[in-house]
Structures are given as C-alpha cells and as structure tokens.
Design a protein around this motif. Structure first.
Motif, PDB file in Angstrom:
ATOM      1  N   ALA A 655      21.853 -40.046 -27.935  1.00  0.00           N
ATOM      2  CA  ALA A 655      23.103 -39.073 -27.681  1.00  0.00           C
ATOM      3  C   ALA A 655      23.657 -38.843 -28.756  1.00  0.00           C
ATOM      4  CB  ALA A 655      24.267 -39.490 -26.568  1.00  0.00           C
ATOM      5  N   ILE A 688      22.789 -31.367 -28.572  1.00  0.00           N
ATOM      6  CA  ILE A 688      21.884 -30.124 -28.463  1.00  0.00           C
ATOM      7  C   ILE A 688      21.361 -29.660 -27.190  1.00  0.00           C
ATOM      8  CG2 ILE A 688      21.232 -30.387 -30.803  1.00  0.00           C
ATOM      9  CD1 ILE A 688      18.473 -31.223 -29.959  1.00  0.00           C
ATOM     10  N   ILE A 698       9.801 -35.344 -21.674  1.00  0.00           N
ATOM     11  CA  ILE A 698      10.548 -36.514 -22.490  1.00  0.00           C
ATOM     12  C   ILE A 698      10.531 -37.944 -22.261  1.00  0.00           C
ATOM     13  CG2 ILE A 698      12.471 -35.029 -23.393  1.00  0.00           C
ATOM     14  CD1 ILE A 698      14.307 -35.736 -21.219  1.00  0.00           C
ATOM     15  N   LYS A 703       6.147 -38.597 -26.952  1.00  0.00           N
ATOM     16  CA  LYS A 703       6.725 -37.178 -26.629  1.00  0.00           C
ATOM     17  C   LYS A 703       7.910 -36.850 -27.544  1.00  0.00           C
ATOM     18  CE  LYS A 703       6.849 -32.680 -25.277  1.00  0.00           C
ATOM     19  NZ  LYS A 703       5.773 -31.846 -25.616  1.00  0.00           N
ATOM     20  N   LEU A 705      10.553 -33.470 -29.167  1.00  0.00           N
ATOM     21  CA  LEU A 705      10.572 -32.220 -28.795  1.00  0.00           C
ATOM     22  C   LEU A 705      10.647 -31.505 -30.322  1.00  0.00           C
ATOM     23  CD1 LEU A 705      13.040 -32.045 -25.637  1.00  0.00           C
ATOM     24  CD2 LEU A 705      10.501 -31.779 -25.933  1.00  0.00           C
ATOM     25  N   HIS A 706      10.715 -32.356 -31.377  1.00  0.00           N
ATOM     26  CA  HIS A 706      11.246 -31.960 -32.611  1.00  0.00           C
ATOM     27  C   HIS A 706      10.309 -32.215 -33.754  1.00  0.00           C
ATOM     28  CE1 HIS A 706      14.875 -30.981 -30.329  1.00  0.00           C
ATOM     29  NE2 HIS A 706      14.763 -32.172 -30.026  1.00  0.00           N
ATOM     30  N   GLY A 718      11.416 -44.302 -27.128  1.00  0.00           N
ATOM     31  CA  GLY A 718      12.741 -44.646 -26.686  1.00  0.00           C
ATOM     32  C   GLY A 718      12.869 -44.480 -24.897  1.00  0.00           C
ATOM     33  N   THR A 720      10.616 -43.293 -22.822  1.00  0.00           N
ATOM     34  CA  THR A 720       9.716 -44.199 -22.001  1.00  0.00           C
ATOM     35  C   THR A 720       9.915 -45.534 -21.693  1.00  0.00           C
ATOM     36  OG1 THR A 720       8.203 -42.347 -23.296  1.00  0.00           O
ATOM     37  CG2 THR A 720       7.112 -44.032 -21.786  1.00  0.00           C
ATOM     38  N   PHE A 745      22.190 -38.084 -18.677  1.00  0.00           N
ATOM     39  CA  PHE A 745      21.202 -39.087 -18.309  1.00  0.00           C
ATOM     40  C   PHE A 745      21.715 -39.960 -17.189  1.00  0.00           C
ATOM     41  CE2 PHE A 745      18.876 -37.882 -22.361  1.00  0.00           C
ATOM     42  CZ  PHE A 745      17.448 -37.850 -21.826  1.00  0.00           C
TER      43      PHE A 745
HETATM   44  P1  ADP Z   1      12.750 -40.117 -29.852  1.00  0.00           P
HETATM   45  O1  ADP Z   1      14.105 -40.416 -29.938  1.00  0.00           O
HETATM   46  O2  ADP Z   1      12.241 -41.370 -30.623  1.00  0.00           O
HETATM   47  O3  ADP Z   1      12.093 -39.067 -30.143  1.00  0.00           O
HETATM   48  P2  ADP Z   1      12.769 -40.483 -27.016  1.00  0.00           P
HETATM   49  O4  ADP Z   1      11.726 -40.997 -26.190  1.00  0.00           O
HETATM   50  O5  ADP Z   1      14.059 -41.279 -27.006  1.00  0.00           O
HETATM   51  O6  ADP Z   1      12.143 -40.584 -28.496  1.00  0.00           O
HETATM   52  O7  ADP Z   1      13.261 -39.064 -26.869  1.00  0.00           O
HETATM   53  C1  ADP Z   1      12.401 -38.211 -26.664  1.00  0.00           C
HETATM   54  C2  ADP Z   1      12.830 -36.813 -27.039  1.00  0.00           C
HETATM   55  O8  ADP Z   1      13.745 -36.490 -26.071  1.00  0.00           O
HETATM   56  C3  ADP Z   1      13.384 -36.651 -28.324  1.00  0.00           C
HETATM   57  O9  ADP Z   1      12.714 -36.366 -29.189  1.00  0.00           O
HETATM   58  C4  ADP Z   1      14.337 -35.469 -27.907  1.00  0.00           C
HETATM   59  O10 ADP Z   1      13.968 -34.074 -28.091  1.00  0.00           O
HETATM   60  C5  ADP Z   1      14.736 -35.538 -26.654  1.00  0.00           C
HETATM   61  N1  ADP Z   1      15.833 -36.291 -26.176  1.00  0.00           N
HETATM   62  C6  ADP Z   1      16.261 -37.771 -26.072  1.00  0.00           C
HETATM   63  N2  ADP Z   1      17.546 -37.562 -25.793  1.00  0.00           N
HETATM   64  C7  ADP Z   1      18.144 -36.607 -26.109  1.00  0.00           C
HETATM   65  C8  ADP Z   1      19.437 -36.143 -26.131  1.00  0.00           C
HETATM   66  N3  ADP Z   1      20.417 -36.912 -25.566  1.00  0.00           N
HETATM   67  N4  ADP Z   1      19.880 -34.881 -26.236  1.00  0.00           N
HETATM   68  C9  ADP Z   1      18.934 -33.988 -26.658  1.00  0.00           C
HETATM   69  N5  ADP Z   1      17.680 -34.269 -26.688  1.00  0.00           N
HETATM   70  C10 ADP Z   1      17.301 -35.737 -26.438  1.00  0.00           C
END
Ligand code: ADP
Length: 754
Positions: A655, A688, A698, A703, A705-706, A718, A720, A745
């Motif tokens: 977060a 975001i 996610i 996986k 997203l960035h 994290g 997972t 979440f």
């Molecule tokens: P990490 O943070 O190591 O990339 P996570 O499994 O924790 O891996 O998260 C997976 C993906 O989910 C992140 O790369 C991010 O794109 C998205 N994500 C997780 N939590 C958030 C959040 N609170 N706000 C926006 N996107 C999030």
C-alpha cells in the motif's frame, strides 16, 4: 342426511351434542311398540297408538301377557325360533305377524336391551311399491355383490352401491356420506331422481351429526323416518317400571327423531329418510343416507337388503381404500427413485429436482413446493410469496426440531399464515439441516377453496318447503366458518414419503461432500508435493548460483583489467542477474516454507499485532510520508501470529509502495461483522490502484505489473505468500480497486458460512 342437524345463529350446537336422542319417549306413528318383561312376557310399556293400530287401548294392554296381542301359534313360533337367538342389542326381523284385535298383518322386529324385550310392529301401507319377497331380493343381490367386488375405483364402488340401494328402496336420493378426520363429512356418491339438484361433493360440518348421534350409529346400524311430518306417539307409561327410567331406544327402529332434526329435514323438504351406518374397525366410516321428498315406507325385506349392502360396504371399504392408498404409495415410491436419480446427476440436488422433467411439483399431492437452501428460495406451483416463505422457514427453524413437520392448520401454529391460507393452510416441511434454514416445503390451500357448491350459494334452494330458520345453505356457511384456515390433512404415506425424500437428499448431499473432501485432499497433496518440489529445486539451485556469483565476482576482481569495457559490463550484468535469481529462489523457498510449516495457532490480539508490525515498518513509513490508521478496535483471532504479521506487512508494504500520492494514506480495519459470519479484514490505500483485469494475476508468483526497478522493485511473491497464509488459515483474499484512486485488499481467516 338422515339425522343430521344444521346449526344456525339461533341453534346452540353444543346443546345438540347433549340432547338425549336415545330416549325420546315417543315413536313414529306408523307402528306400535310393545315393551315386554321376560320370562312371563308381561307388557310393561306400549305406544299410545295401540288402540288405533291394534284395536286394544294401552290401558287394556299394560301389565297383561302378550297373549292378549298375538296368536298362540305366533307366540309359540317366537318362543321356539326367535327368543333362542342372540337378540341382545340386535334387532331381528320376524316374518309377518298378525296382531291385535283383528289379527292385522304387521312387519315385526324384535330385540332385547337392558333386560327388556321390545317388539316393534310396523304397518305396511298397501301402496308400498317395493314388495318383493326375501327370495327375489336375495337372488338379485348376488350379481350386485359380484359387481361391487370387481369395481376398480372407490368412487365407482360407492356410486354403484348408492344406485343399488336406490333401486331397492325407491328413495328419491341415495348418498354415500363419508366422515372426514375432523368429523365433518362429504357426499362421495349419489344416485337421485333426475330433476333434483346434486349434493355430490358437498361437505357438511361435524355439528350436522352430533357426537352422541355418531356414537349411536356405531351401535345401531339402521335408522329411518317414515314421515317426518307425522306427529310422534308417546310411550306409556313414560317411565319403565322395571328400570325406573325412560325407555332406552338406542336399537328401536321406530324411535322418533329429535325436534331439531325434524326441523332440519323439514327445511330441506325431506319427508322420509333412511340411514345405514358404514362401520370400519369399529369406527363410523360413513353412512348410506337416503332422502325422499314424500312419506315413504321401506319394507322389511328391502331394509334387510340395504343393511346387507351396507355391511358389504363396511367390509369392502377398508380393503378398497387400502388398495387405493396402495396405488398412491406405489406411485410415490417409484417416483422417489426417479427423483433420487435426478438429484444425483446434478451438481446441486435441488437443481436436479427443479428440472422440468423431474416433475417434482406433482410428486406429492400438494399445490405448491418451495426449496429453501441457504439464501436461495425456489418456488413451484401455488405457494406463498417468497418473503413469506422465508419467514415460515425462519419460524420453523425455531418452532420445531422435527425432521418432518406436518399440519393442516398452519395458522394455528403460526398466526401470520392467516394472511396466505389460500395457498398455505397446510404445510408439510422436511428439514434438511439442524441449524441452517434448509427445507423442502409442500403447501396445500385452505379446504374451503376446494368445496364444490351444488349451485349458487346465495340462491335459495328450490326443492321442498323450506322453513325460515335452517337451511342446508346455512349449514354450509357454518361449515366454511369452521374450516377456515384448514387444508386437507396430510396422509401418513405422504409424511413418510417426505421423510424418505429427506433421507435421500441428506445421503446425496453427504456423498457429494465426501467427493469434495476427497478432491480437496488430493489437491492438498499435490500442493504439498509442489511445495516440496519448489523447496528442493530452489535449495539445489542455490549452491550453483552462489558459485556463479562468486566466480563472476572473482573474475571482475582478478581479471577485470584484462577485459574491455563491454566485457566488464557483461560480467556486472551476470552478477546482478545471479543476485536477482537468488532473491527469486529465496522467495520460492519462503513460499514453500509457508506452505509446509505447521500453523502455530494462538489467540492473537490483532491490535497488538498490527501496532508491532507498524513499529517494525516505522522507518519505511516515515521515508515515504505514509500514514497508517487503524479503524476501530480489531478483534482477537485464533491464528499463527508470525504468519499473520507477514500478511499485514506485505499488504501495508504494498500500500505504501504502489502509491504516488504526496501524502500516502493507509487504513486497516474490520468490516462490521454480520451475525455469526467470520470477520472480514481490510487494508485500504490511496495508491495507484490495479486494473480489474489484473485482479487475479497479482496473486500469481513472480507476477509484477511494473518494470523491475519501478515502485521500489520486488520479485512479485509478496501477494502469493500472503494468499497462501490466508488460505492456510481457512480464509480467502480478494481485491477491489479503482485505478488512480486506490486499492482495498480484503481477507478472512476462517471458513465463511455457506
Ligand atoms: P511485489 O510487490 O514484490 O511486486 P506482490 O506479490 O506483493 O509483489 O505484488 C504483485 C503486484 O501487485 C505488484 O507488482 C503490483 O503491481 C501489484 N500491487 C500489489 N499491491 C498493490 C497496491 N496496494 N496497489 C497497487 N498495486 C499493487
């Protein structure tokens, strides 16, 4: 009806119930009654009409021997042939007797009761049109009996019996009247003169035939009224000198009727009646009831024949009813097997039952069916509204712990049912779970809805000369009043069938749950296998990876100068890749550990756990200008504290991380708990956001997203790991998000209510 009483506003029905109809103190005027004391055959009481009928006045007869009345040859015949028979409470038909001064021929009947012998002499009108002798009548009975035995349906059986009785007696109307469970009655068969309105299917209230009349009908099988308008003749003296009581005329066929009954018949325009009891297991099953709209005398042979037919009915009715029930039971059972098949084939048993081809609606004789399974309610046929059904179920859950609950008067148990008795005056409910609102319900409408009126109920009856007070129509209105809110009763076989269906449903549900359990166990096993595979591979990979890293480092240190710029850069990249590879392997190892480690559940105060987590994260939070707010008081949970800390750290960490706002705001809390449902926790941010299409991805390992370095980097494990922890506690995790505005979440830590 014979000896039926109709109630009206002015008639006190309970007084009808008390009226001593077996001691009326008078007889019908077409006959004479002689009460004798045995063995000397002294005349103790006579009807006041002996002067007119026999030519000897009562005064002359009383205290005299019967020799004054009968011819010596008849006396010796009676002594030898009749008095030796069982006459106790059993009227016996005698051959024609010459009696009185002129030796006029009478039809005679004799019985003994309470130590008194009653001789009844009836004058047969010259015009009585049915005058076959015994022989002819018995001869014609034979084929009738054969016909009666072969009829297949009960209604046909009754219809034939009514027609036969009418043929023998020549009554205008002959009905077969059946008593229902509540004492009310229904005309189940009728044979009548063509121009009369039909009474077939009509219901009559229980009070039409008062209790003591019904008790009498079990004892004495035949009653008749020769002419309802004829004035009764008193018995003299009114008190019997031997018993010191009025004469008990329970078994006397000449017994005169009560004034209420006489009036009732008069209102119907009926002049003569005969009724014969149909007895089943010592209970009054019903009556053969005959009406005539002018005076009518039924000769003894015809009466005997009708009595004989009624005995036949009594014997047959039980077996025919059992047979008809048997057909119904057979249908219920064979259809049950089909229903079980339909239920087994579908994922959810009730969808199986709801399939049109299952035709569940018509299985049991009910007008409507409802399934209530958890939140789902499915209605078939005529049922109360869904909201009402839900309320019935909520009430039932509290009210009855019976596996099958049956009533034909729901409103008597549950007052709101008055509001929908046109669909649910009767309820049959099979309970499918102990504590949950899971039921199959069958409904039956109020019985008044089913009454067949024989014409326009507001139109005055046209037959006969009606009195001003009682009419059969009023008797109807009264009956409708009495049965308000009641449905036809549920048969034992229907209650049993509902119970059997309930057991099958539970069996099927149980079997499906077992299959599911097996599947889950398999899934778990494969998960464990996967976890250990991840552990082994990652563990085994770590060593060579460390080697590559060390060698690369050594190459740069010792031989770096011998390489050109590009070579050095490639070595640097190799090192970075091995580092990243290492952290991936670390996460995988950790993930597999979370999957395998035993849960150390303790009572955890979530307020403490969250504040400790925040303390640990303090530096990160400060650096990113993030504020975490805990909404309200968090509950205590029974969970693995170390793992749970990981969950909050990951979610709060993300977060903060995936947040580009100047001031990052994070909230932690619990949704308002609803009843016994497990609490739902949430972590909300103003970051975001996540596009909906990624809401599942996610949670997949690695996986992201960035870009690798964006938003502080990370390996994508994290969430997972978080999901794994939540699921190991029996809960689930899900996300809601508005891209650009923030993400929430949610997760639970135990299995939710189904
Ligand atoms: P990490 O943070 O190591 O990339 P996570 O499994 O924790 O891996 O998260 C997976 C993906 O989910 C992140 O790369 C991010 O794109 C998205 N994500 C997780 N939590 C958030 C959040 N609170 N706000 C926006 N996107 C999030």
């Amino acid at each position: 009806m014979s000896e039926v009483y109709a109630g009206s506003e002015k008639t006190d029905l309970t007084s009808c119930d008390r009226e001593p109809i077996h001691v009326p103190g008078s007889i019908q005027p077409h006959g004479a009654l002689i009460v004798l004391q045995e063995p000397e055959m002294k005349i103790l009481q006579v009807s006041a009409n002996t002067g007119a009928l026999l030519g000897i006045a009562p005064d002359e007869l009383l205290n005299q021997s019967w020799e004054l009345l009968l011819a010596p040859s008849d006396i010796s015949f009676i002594n030898k042939q009749i008095l030796t028979k069982h006459l106790e409470a059993t009227p016996y038909y005698l051959p024609l007797l010459g009696a009185g001064k002129s030796g006029k021929q009478f039809e005679a009947i004799i019985h003994r009761f309470q130590e008194l012998l009653s001789l009844e002499l009836e004058e047969k009108p010259a015009s009585s049109d049915r005058d076959e002798g015994h022989i002819e009548i018995y001869a014609s009975l034979k084929p009738i009996l054969a016909d009666l035995q072969t009829t297949s349906s009960l209604s046909e059986f009754f219809r034939m019996a009514a027609a036969q009785v009418r043929q023998f007696t020549g009554f205008d109307r002959v009905m077969i009247y059946k008593f229902l469970e509540d004492g009310s009655g229904k005309v189940v068969a009728e044979d009548k003169r063509a121009n009369l309105e039909s009474f077939l299917g009509l219901h009559y209230p229980a009070s039409d035939i008062p209790k003591q009349a019904r008790a009498l009908y079990v004892k004495s099988w035949l009653r008749m009224i020769n002419d309802n308008d004829a004035a009764p003749v008193p018995i003299v003296p009114s008190i019997n000198p031997l018993t010191n009581a009025p004469l008990d005329m329970s078994y006397a066929v000449l017994r005169s009727m009560s004034p209420i009954h006489t009036e009732y018949l008069r209102n119907m325009g009926v002049r003569a009646t005969m009724s014969i009891s149909i007895i089943q297991d010592n209970q009054l099953w019903g009556l053969v009831a005959c009406h005539h709209y002018s005076p009518r005398y039924v000769t003894h042979p015809a009466r005997m024949t009708c009595e004989f037919l009624a005995h036949m009915l009594s014997l047959q009715v039980g077996s025919k009813e059992a047979l008809e029930n048997h057909e119904y039971i057979k249908r219920l059972t064979s259809k049950h097997a089909e229903l079980v098949r339909a239920m087994s084939e579908d994922k959810d048993f009730f969808y199986g039952l709801l399939k049109p081809e299952a035709d569940f609606e018509h299985w049991l004789d009910a007008q409507g069916v409802a399934f209530c399974i958890g939140d789902e309610v499915k209605l078939l046929g005529a049922t109360p509204a869904e909201a009402d059904v839900r309320q019935i179920v909520a009430w039932l859950l509290e009210y009855s712990d019976q596996e099958v609950f049956a009533t034909n008067n729901l409103a008597a148990h549950y007052a709101p049912a008055n509001g929908f008795r046109s669909t649910a005056a009767g309820l049959l409910a099979a309970r499918l779970a102990k504590l949950k609102p899971q039921y199959v319900l069958w409904f039956r409408p109020e019985i008044a809805q089913e009454v067949h009126w024989a014409g326009d109920p507001t139109k005055p009856v046209e037959v006969g000369d009606f009195g001003k007070r009682l009419t059969p129509r009023k008797s109807f209105a009264l009956w409708i009043e009495q049965v308000k809110g009641k449905s036809a009763p549920w048969k034992d076989c229907e209650v049993d069938a509902a119970g059997a269906l309930r057991r099958s449903i539970l069996e099927i549900v149980g079997r499906k749950a077992e299959e599911l359990l097996k599947l889950n166990a398999e899934l778990e096993r494969s998960n464990v296998e996967l976890d250990s595979f991840a552990f082994i591979t990652s563990h085994d990979l770590k060593e060579p990876l460390r080697g590559i890293h060390n060698y690369s480092h050594m190459l740069i240190e010792s031989y770096g100068e011998q390489l050109d710029g590009e070579g050095q850069q490639k070595l640097q990249t190799l090192m970075r890749l091995t580092q990243r590879m290492e952290s991936l392997i670390e996460s995988l190892l950790y993930y597999s550990r979370v999957g395998r480690a035993e849960l150390m559940r303790t009572e955890v105060d979530l307020n403490n756990l969250v504040s400790e987590t925040l303390e640990m994260m303090q530096l990160r939070l400060q650096e990113s200008n993030a504020q975490v707010h805990v909404n309200g008081v968090l509950p205590n949970v029974y969970a693995d504290a170390v793992m749970l800390r990981e969950v909050f750290e990951n979610l709060i960490g993300n977060a903060v991380k995936y947040n580009d706002k100047e001031s990052r705001k994070i909230e932690v809390g619990t949704l308002a708990a609803t009843g016994a449902a497990s609490p739902v926790f949430y972590v909300r941010d103003n970051g975001i956001g996540i596009d909906e299409k990624h809401h599942n991805d996610i949670f997949h390992i690695f996986k992201r997203l960035h870009g690798r370095e964006q938003y502080g980097g990370g390996v994508g494990a994290g969430l997972t790991i978080t999901k794994k922890i939540v699921e190991r506690h029996g809960g689930r995790i899900w996300v809601e998000s508005t891209p650009g505005a923030g993400t929430i979440f949610y997760f639970t830590l135990q299995r939710e209510q189904e």
